[in-house]
Write a protein that holds these residues in place. Structure first.
Motif, PDB file in Angstrom:
ATOM      1  N   SER A  93      40.317  11.536  71.596  1.00 54.19           N
ATOM      2  CA  SER A  93      40.749  10.978  70.250  1.00 54.19           C
ATOM      3  C   SER A  93      42.559  10.664  69.720  1.00 54.19           C
ATOM      4  O   SER A  93      42.791   9.776  70.073  1.00 54.19           O
ATOM      5  N   LYS A  96      44.342   8.212  71.552  1.00 53.76           N
ATOM      6  CA  LYS A  96      44.659   7.186  70.980  1.00 53.76           C
ATOM      7  C   LYS A  96      45.823   7.281  69.626  1.00 53.76           C
ATOM      8  O   LYS A  96      46.345   6.221  69.164  1.00 53.76           O
ATOM      9  N   ARG A 171      36.182   9.777  64.078  1.00 47.67           N
ATOM     10  CA  ARG A 171      36.379   8.049  64.404  1.00 47.67           C
ATOM     11  C   ARG A 171      37.378   7.419  63.537  1.00 47.67           C
ATOM     12  O   ARG A 171      38.447   6.993  63.700  1.00 47.67           O
ATOM     13  N   GLU A 174      40.592   7.605  64.516  1.00 48.14           N
ATOM     14  CA  GLU A 174      40.892   6.779  65.174  1.00 48.14           C
ATOM     15  C   GLU A 174      41.502   5.321  64.832  1.00 48.14           C
ATOM     16  O   GLU A 174      42.314   4.974  65.504  1.00 48.14           O
ATOM     17  N   GLU A 175      40.269   5.194  64.475  1.00 47.14           N
ATOM     18  CA  GLU A 175      40.650   3.593  63.653  1.00 47.14           C
ATOM     19  C   GLU A 175      41.686   3.654  62.529  1.00 47.14           C
ATOM     20  O   GLU A 175      42.024   2.126  62.346  1.00 47.14           O
ATOM     21  N   LYS A 176      41.674   4.060  61.446  1.00 51.00           N
ATOM     22  CA  LYS A 176      42.724   4.624  60.277  1.00 51.00           C
ATOM     23  C   LYS A 176      43.738   5.382  60.573  1.00 51.00           C
ATOM     24  O   LYS A 176      44.925   5.137  59.731  1.00 51.00           O
TER      25      LYS A 176
END
Length: 326
Positions: A93, A96, A171, A174-176
């Protein structure tokens, strides 16, 4: 419990505390020797206030072997974590979101599934009264943040270790990402339905000056003191002769807590630190800073009134420049 400038100090090791509630633990994190020293004082303060829970600390490779050895004498478990050099999902992670390195390290506390429930405490905290009642609260229980009370302060929170929660947090990271660049922003994004608990379980010591009458009324009930900010207890100037710490004007209420922190450090921590490491730690608050660093500290509203930024030092600097003609 701390009264005035006194502190009850019990010189014991973790082996004496293998009793009931071993499925629950206080968890902290140290990413360098300074914070590891803070964690040692925190651990002793919890022991001195008769906690019945396990103590667990996560450390990174930057903690020196000699300090790590001391941690084993206070904590039931010393767990090495290294997000930057690991093959786990946090490392993947991080590729990213490299700016969240320390945040990903802290998230490892959800992997401690040998425990049924834990309370995370930042290493810059001090226990002054037994806080074990925290374990009766659900995940995620915390104290409101003084800067934005709709959020919780992540210096203390009750959580339930879970690989599933850990994966979901990664998760979200990574996304926010994190709206404040750290773990607090990320955790508040994930745990939107959190449970509020009294300020006495995460009393931000440096902020109580904003309402001293409330501090005078309720401060005696404080259980966990949080030395939030860039100036940590181990960076204050401590007078061994008087047994007291110098505090800036307006922050005299900090003196009992800082003196108690140092009383534990001097009696129970410092004797075990090798001389070379002790000298390095002593330099943490005496080192020279660049003009840019000093300017940034002033812009953050953190002048060292009693040290580098005292009137006497500023006057001496001005005089030297006048004499040199610069």
């Amino acid at each position: 419990m701390i009264s005035g400038t006194s502190v009850k100090v019990t010189d014991v090791t973790s082996k004496c505390y293998r009793v009931a509630n071993m499925s629950q633990a206080y968890v902290t994190l140290a990413t360098n020797d300074g914070y590891a020293i803070g964690a040692l004082v925190l651990g002793h303060s919890l022991r001195s206030n008769n906690t019945t829970r396990d103590l667990c600390i996560m450390i990174t490779p930057t903690v020196s072997p000699s300090i790590k050895a001391l941690l084993h004498g206070v904590f039931n478990k010393v767990i090495s974590v290294d997000v930057l050099d690991s093959g786990d999902s946090a490392h993947l992670s991080l590729l990213k979101r490299p700016e969240l390195g320390i945040t990903f390290t802290k998230l490892h506390c959800w992997t401690l599934t040998e425990y049924s429930k834990c309370v995370f405490l930042d290493a810059d905290m001090l226990c002054v009264q037994n806080p074990d009642e925290l374990f009766s609260h659900p995940e995620l229980t915390a104290v409101t943040d003084i800067g934005w009370p709709d959020c919780f302060n992540s210096g203390m929170f009750v959580f339930v270790p879970s690989r599933d929660t850990y994966a979901k947090l990664l998760r979200v990271a990574e996304e926010k990402g994190s709206f404040d660049g750290g773990d607090q922003g990320l955790l508040n994004t994930y745990f939107t339905d959190w449970h509020r608990i009294s300020f006495v379980f995460n009393m931000v010591a440096s902020a109580t000056y904003t309402y001293l009458p409330a501090y005078k009324q309720f401060g005696v009930n404080a259980k966990l003191i949080h030395f939030l900010g860039s100036m940590k207890p181990w960076q204050h100037r401590y007078d061994v002769t008087s047994g007291s710490v110098q505090t800036p004007a307006g922050y005299h209420h900090l003196a009992p807590y800082l003196n108690s922190w140092w009383a534990i450090y001097i009696r129970l921590v410092q004797p075990g630190i090798p001389e070379m490491v002790a000298q390095q730690l002593a330099g943490l608050h005496l080192g020279q800073e660049s003009i840019q660093e000093g300017l940034a500290r002033w812009e953050r509203g953190e002048p060292d009134y009693l040290g580098r930024d005292s009137f006497a030092n500023i006057q001496a600097y001005i005089d030297s420049k006048l004499k040199s003609g610069k």
